[in-house]
Design a protein around this motif. Structure first.
Motif, PDB file in Angstrom:
ATOM      1  N   ALA A   1     -11.862 -15.264   6.393  1.00  0.00           N
ATOM      2  CA  ALA A   1     -10.496 -15.046   5.902  1.00  0.00           C
ATOM      3  C   ALA A   1     -10.140 -13.569   5.857  1.00  0.00           C
ATOM      4  O   ALA A   1      -9.002 -13.189   6.135  1.00  0.00           O
ATOM      5  N   ASP A   2     -11.095 -12.731   5.525  1.00  0.00           N
ATOM      6  CA  ASP A   2     -10.806 -11.309   5.389  1.00  0.00           C
ATOM      7  C   ASP A   2     -10.881 -10.551   6.713  1.00  0.00           C
ATOM      8  O   ASP A   2     -10.801  -9.322   6.734  1.00  0.00           O
ATOM      9  N   LYS A   3     -11.002 -11.284   7.821  1.00  0.00           N
ATOM     10  CA  LYS A   3     -10.855 -10.673   9.135  1.00  0.00           C
ATOM     11  C   LYS A   3      -9.556 -11.110   9.806  1.00  0.00           C
ATOM     12  O   LYS A   3      -8.898 -10.315  10.463  1.00  0.00           O
ATOM     13  N   CYS A   4      -9.185 -12.374   9.610  1.00  0.00           N
ATOM     14  CA  CYS A   4      -7.905 -12.835  10.174  1.00  0.00           C
ATOM     15  C   CYS A   4      -6.794 -12.800   9.128  1.00  0.00           C
ATOM     16  O   CYS A   4      -5.658 -13.160   9.430  1.00  0.00           O
ATOM     17  N   GLY A   5      -7.112 -12.335   7.915  1.00  0.00           N
ATOM     18  CA  GLY A   5      -6.147 -12.285   6.824  1.00  0.00           C
ATOM     19  C   GLY A   5      -5.546 -10.914   6.602  1.00  0.00           C
ATOM     20  O   GLY A   5      -4.848 -10.378   7.480  1.00  0.00           O
ATOM     21  N   TYR A   6      -5.828 -10.297   5.452  1.00  0.00           N
ATOM     22  CA  TYR A   6      -5.082  -9.100   5.047  1.00  0.00           C
ATOM     23  C   TYR A   6      -5.147  -7.921   6.033  1.00  0.00           C
ATOM     24  O   TYR A   6      -4.169  -7.169   6.145  1.00  0.00           O
ATOM     25  N   PRO A   7      -6.248  -7.727   6.817  1.00  0.00           N
ATOM     26  CA  PRO A   7      -6.212  -6.616   7.778  1.00  0.00           C
ATOM     27  C   PRO A   7      -5.184  -6.806   8.887  1.00  0.00           C
ATOM     28  O   PRO A   7      -4.884  -5.864   9.630  1.00  0.00           O
ATOM     29  N   THR A   8      -4.630  -8.014   9.010  1.00  0.00           N
ATOM     30  CA  THR A   8      -3.604  -8.284  10.020  1.00  0.00           C
ATOM     31  C   THR A   8      -2.224  -8.489   9.394  1.00  0.00           C
ATOM     32  O   THR A   8      -1.300  -8.955  10.066  1.00  0.00           O
ATOM     33  N   GLY A   9      -2.086  -8.154   8.097  1.00  0.00           N
ATOM     34  CA  GLY A   9      -0.796  -8.302   7.418  1.00  0.00           C
ATOM     35  C   GLY A   9      -0.607  -9.648   6.748  1.00  0.00           C
ATOM     36  O   GLY A   9       0.441  -9.886   6.142  1.00  0.00           O
ATOM     37  N   VAL A  10      -1.588 -10.535   6.844  1.00  0.00           N
ATOM     38  CA  VAL A  10      -1.497 -11.887   6.284  1.00  0.00           C
ATOM     39  C   VAL A  10      -2.153 -11.904   4.907  1.00  0.00           C
ATOM     40  O   VAL A  10      -3.343 -11.610   4.782  1.00  0.00           O
ATOM     41  N   THR A  11      -1.386 -12.281   3.888  1.00  0.00           N
ATOM     42  CA  THR A  11      -1.950 -12.293   2.536  1.00  0.00           C
ATOM     43  C   THR A  11      -2.476 -13.663   2.127  1.00  0.00           C
ATOM     44  O   THR A  11      -3.276 -13.764   1.203  1.00  0.00           O
TER      45      THR A  11
ATOM     46  N   ASN B   1       9.523  -5.141  25.172  1.00  0.00           N
ATOM     47  CA  ASN B   1       9.606  -3.732  24.770  1.00  0.00           C
ATOM     48  C   ASN B   1       9.554  -3.517  23.262  1.00  0.00           C
ATOM     49  O   ASN B   1       9.911  -2.444  22.779  1.00  0.00           O
ATOM     50  N   LYS B   2       9.121  -4.514  22.523  1.00  0.00           N
ATOM     51  CA  LYS B   2       8.987  -4.359  21.072  1.00  0.00           C
ATOM     52  C   LYS B   2       7.718  -5.050  20.615  1.00  0.00           C
ATOM     53  O   LYS B   2       7.230  -5.984  21.252  1.00  0.00           O
ATOM     54  N   ILE B   3       7.199  -4.596  19.476  1.00  0.00           N
ATOM     55  CA  ILE B   3       6.031  -5.238  18.891  1.00  0.00           C
ATOM     56  C   ILE B   3       6.097  -5.133  17.372  1.00  0.00           C
ATOM     57  O   ILE B   3       6.469  -4.089  16.824  1.00  0.00           O
ATOM     58  N   ILE B   4       5.790  -6.232  16.695  1.00  0.00           N
ATOM     59  CA  ILE B   4       5.727  -6.244  15.234  1.00  0.00           C
ATOM     60  C   ILE B   4       4.354  -5.724  14.822  1.00  0.00           C
ATOM     61  O   ILE B   4       3.326  -6.259  15.258  1.00  0.00           O
ATOM     62  N   THR B   5       4.347  -4.675  14.000  1.00  0.00           N
ATOM     63  CA  THR B   5       3.100  -4.012  13.629  1.00  0.00           C
ATOM     64  C   THR B   5       2.960  -3.939  12.111  1.00  0.00           C
ATOM     65  O   THR B   5       3.702  -3.211  11.453  1.00  0.00           O
ATOM     66  N   PRO B   6       2.031  -4.676  11.516  1.00  0.00           N
ATOM     67  CA  PRO B   6       1.806  -4.560  10.068  1.00  0.00           C
ATOM     68  C   PRO B   6       1.189  -3.208   9.731  1.00  0.00           C
ATOM     69  O   PRO B   6       0.343  -2.695  10.474  1.00  0.00           O
ATOM     70  N   LYS B   7       1.621  -2.617   8.626  1.00  0.00           N
ATOM     71  CA  LYS B   7       1.146  -1.291   8.226  1.00  0.00           C
ATOM     72  C   LYS B   7       0.287  -1.332   6.960  1.00  0.00           C
ATOM     73  O   LYS B   7      -0.666  -0.571   6.826  1.00  0.00           O
ATOM     74  N   SER B   8       0.667  -2.219   6.042  1.00  0.00           N
ATOM     75  CA  SER B   8      -0.051  -2.318   4.769  1.00  0.00           C
ATOM     76  C   SER B   8       0.358  -3.609   4.085  1.00  0.00           C
ATOM     77  O   SER B   8       1.307  -4.284   4.514  1.00  0.00           O
ATOM     78  N   VAL B   9      -0.366  -3.955   3.040  1.00  0.00           N
ATOM     79  CA  VAL B   9      -0.017  -5.123   2.232  1.00  0.00           C
ATOM     80  C   VAL B   9      -0.169  -4.781   0.763  1.00  0.00           C
ATOM     81  O   VAL B   9      -0.915  -3.869   0.391  1.00  0.00           O
ATOM     82  N   VAL B  10       0.564  -5.511  -0.050  1.00  0.00           N
ATOM     83  CA  VAL B  10       0.274  -5.568  -1.482  1.00  0.00           C
ATOM     84  C   VAL B  10      -0.308  -6.951  -1.718  1.00  0.00           C
ATOM     85  O   VAL B  10       0.331  -7.968  -1.429  1.00  0.00           O
ATOM     86  N   LEU B  11      -1.542  -6.997  -2.192  1.00  0.00           N
ATOM     87  CA  LEU B  11      -2.261  -8.248  -2.347  1.00  0.00           C
ATOM     88  C   LEU B  11      -2.927  -8.292  -3.715  1.00  0.00           C
ATOM     89  O   LEU B  11      -3.759  -7.434  -4.037  1.00  0.00           O
ATOM     90  N   LYS B  12      -2.509  -9.260  -4.529  1.00  0.00           N
ATOM     91  CA  LYS B  12      -3.054  -9.422  -5.885  1.00  0.00           C
ATOM     92  C   LYS B  12      -2.960  -8.119  -6.678  1.00  0.00           C
ATOM     93  O   LYS B  12      -3.868  -7.732  -7.399  1.00  0.00           O
ATOM     94  N   GLY B  13      -1.815  -7.446  -6.502  1.00  0.00           N
ATOM     95  CA  GLY B  13      -1.546  -6.227  -7.263  1.00  0.00           C
ATOM     96  C   GLY B  13      -2.148  -4.952  -6.697  1.00  0.00           C
ATOM     97  O   GLY B  13      -1.996  -3.886  -7.280  1.00  0.00           O
ATOM     98  N   GLU B  14      -2.789  -5.031  -5.539  1.00  0.00           N
ATOM     99  CA  GLU B  14      -3.420  -3.867  -4.914  1.00  0.00           C
ATOM    100  C   GLU B  14      -2.687  -3.491  -3.633  1.00  0.00           C
ATOM    101  O   GLU B  14      -2.358  -4.353  -2.828  1.00  0.00           O
ATOM    102  N   PHE B  15      -2.437  -2.193  -3.446  1.00  0.00           N
ATOM    103  CA  PHE B  15      -1.856  -1.693  -2.204  1.00  0.00           C
ATOM    104  C   PHE B  15      -2.986  -1.391  -1.239  1.00  0.00           C
ATOM    105  O   PHE B  15      -3.893  -0.614  -1.546  1.00  0.00           O
ATOM    106  N   ILE B  16      -2.936  -2.012  -0.043  1.00  0.00           N
ATOM    107  CA  ILE B  16      -4.010  -1.848   0.932  1.00  0.00           C
ATOM    108  C   ILE B  16      -3.422  -1.368   2.256  1.00  0.00           C
ATOM    109  O   ILE B  16      -2.601  -2.059   2.860  1.00  0.00           O
ATOM    110  N   GLN B  17      -3.832  -0.194   2.684  1.00  0.00           N
ATOM    111  CA  GLN B  17      -3.407   0.338   3.969  1.00  0.00           C
ATOM    112  C   GLN B  17      -4.210  -0.355   5.071  1.00  0.00           C
ATOM    113  O   GLN B  17      -5.422  -0.538   4.948  1.00  0.00           O
ATOM    114  N   ILE B  18      -3.517  -0.775   6.127  1.00  0.00           N
ATOM    115  CA  ILE B  18      -4.202  -1.463   7.227  1.00  0.00           C
ATOM    116  C   ILE B  18      -4.682  -0.464   8.265  1.00  0.00           C
ATOM    117  O   ILE B  18      -3.920   0.411   8.672  1.00  0.00           O
TER     118      ILE B  18
END
Length: 358
Positions: free
Chosen positions: A72-82, A341-358
């Protein structure tokens, strides 16, 4: 601890500051005053988009049955998915172990329970109908009411073998008075897609509906009348991209017919995350930008729609992302490549009250 996110761009274009506190998110005035005694961290997201935390409604995020699994922590929050929802990797025999594993994940994890008690320990898990034990299913549903979001039944020839449509019939009969969500995998027949569609009701989720196989919702570039009838009954549509279940051509026909997006999901596991054609939920979402869907439609299909469909509790999770101008090549599950010519790029998440830079 409180978090203050400054200069957030909402999907409607509104520029706001967001305060995150005690699993709640609220817009605050740009002149919001910080008291020195407040335990608060401030992050300037510099005009990036901010949405509710993304939910991937169809993953294989259980590590129990590799190679068709992941963490979960490889296909989850590091890809913008909480929040990841595992789509029936485990049946009743292994759901206890998966539940215990999920408790140690930073990413939120939910699961469909495979109606076959052996789950994906074998890829023809419904070839023996003795693997379907509704008494055992009932027991696990009572044990994990917050973890299990529904039942999964895979209806492809290679999975059901000589049992045909029977596993689906048995599941829907069991579900008559329960109103559980039933995710129905479609693939190569038999059973025929027409026969599957006729059985579905408003509690059913039709997964892989954009596949380009012979046994699909499309015949001679037209949508099956049985598919249209299923939509009138309230059947929910799940993309479930995967290795073999997303076709640009099917997507174009569906878009032309103005069929709404319900759930955008990946059907991700380790191999298609690392080697494609899936890579991540953001990558799959980009393909829907290419097909011409609005950003709101796309974001709703990974936030408010799954939250509502699966009765997920409101939380303070957020996904911060950009839409970058970048020349990329996109490929579907059947090998068609397109330039975009466009791409959606996750930059960070807020998860369970924590700010996590991707």
């Amino acid at each position: 601890m409180k978090l203050l996110l400054k200069n957030c761009k909402l999907i409607n274009g509104e520029d706001v500051d967001l305060l995150v506190e005690n699993e709640m998110v609220q817009k605050v005035d740009k002149e919001f005053h910080l008291n020195e005694e407040d335990d608060i961290k401030v992050y300037d997201v510099s005009g990036s988009y901010v949405s509710k935390g993304w939910v991937d409604s169809h993953t294989h995020s259980s590590p129990l049955f590799l190679p068709y699994g992941d963490e979960a922590d490889k296909c989850g929050y590091p890809t913008g998915v909480t929040t990841v929802i595992d789509a029936g990797s485990t049946g009743a025999n292994a759901i206890d172990e998966f539940y215990n594993i999920s408790k140690n994940s930073k990413t939120r994890v939910k699961a469909f329970l495979n109606i076959s008690k052996i789950g994906l320990s074998k890829m023809d898990e419904l070839s023996d109908i003795e693997n379907v034990d509704f008494d055992l299913i009932e027991e696990k549903l009572k044990l994990y009411p917050e973890f299990i979001v529904g039942l999964k039944v895979r209806m492809s020839k290679s999975i059901v073998k000589d049992n045909g449509i029977d596993p689906l019939k048995l599941t829907l009969e069991y579900n008559k008075n329960k109103n559980l969500k039933v995710m129905v995998h479609i693939g190569n027949g038999p059973p025929k897609i027409e026969d599957i569609l006729e059985l579905l009701d408003k509690n059913c989720i039709l997964s892989h509906y954009l596949n380009g196989k012979e046994n699909s919702i499309i015949r001679e570039s037209r949508i099956l009348k049985e598919f249209e009838s299923s939509l009138k009954k309230g059947v929910i549509l799940d993309v479930g991209h995967g290795n073999a279940s997303f076709s640009f051509n099917t997507g174009r026909i569906v878009k032309k017919n103005e069929i709404p997006l319900n759930l955008i999901s990946t059907d991700i596991y380790k191999a298609n995350r690392e080697n494609g054609p899936v890579y991540s939920l953001a990558h799959v979402m980009t393909k829907f930008l290419y097909l011409g869907y609005s950003l709101k439609e796309i974001i709703d299909a990974v936030t408010v729609n799954p939250m509502k469909i699966f009765n997920l509790k409101e939380n303070s999770d957020l996904t911060i992302f950009d839409i970058e101008d970048k020349e990329i090549s996109l490929v579907d599950s059947h090998g068609e490549k397109v330039k975009y010519n466009k791409i959606i790029t996750p930059k960070s998440v807020v998860l369970k009250g924590e700010f996590i830079q991707i």
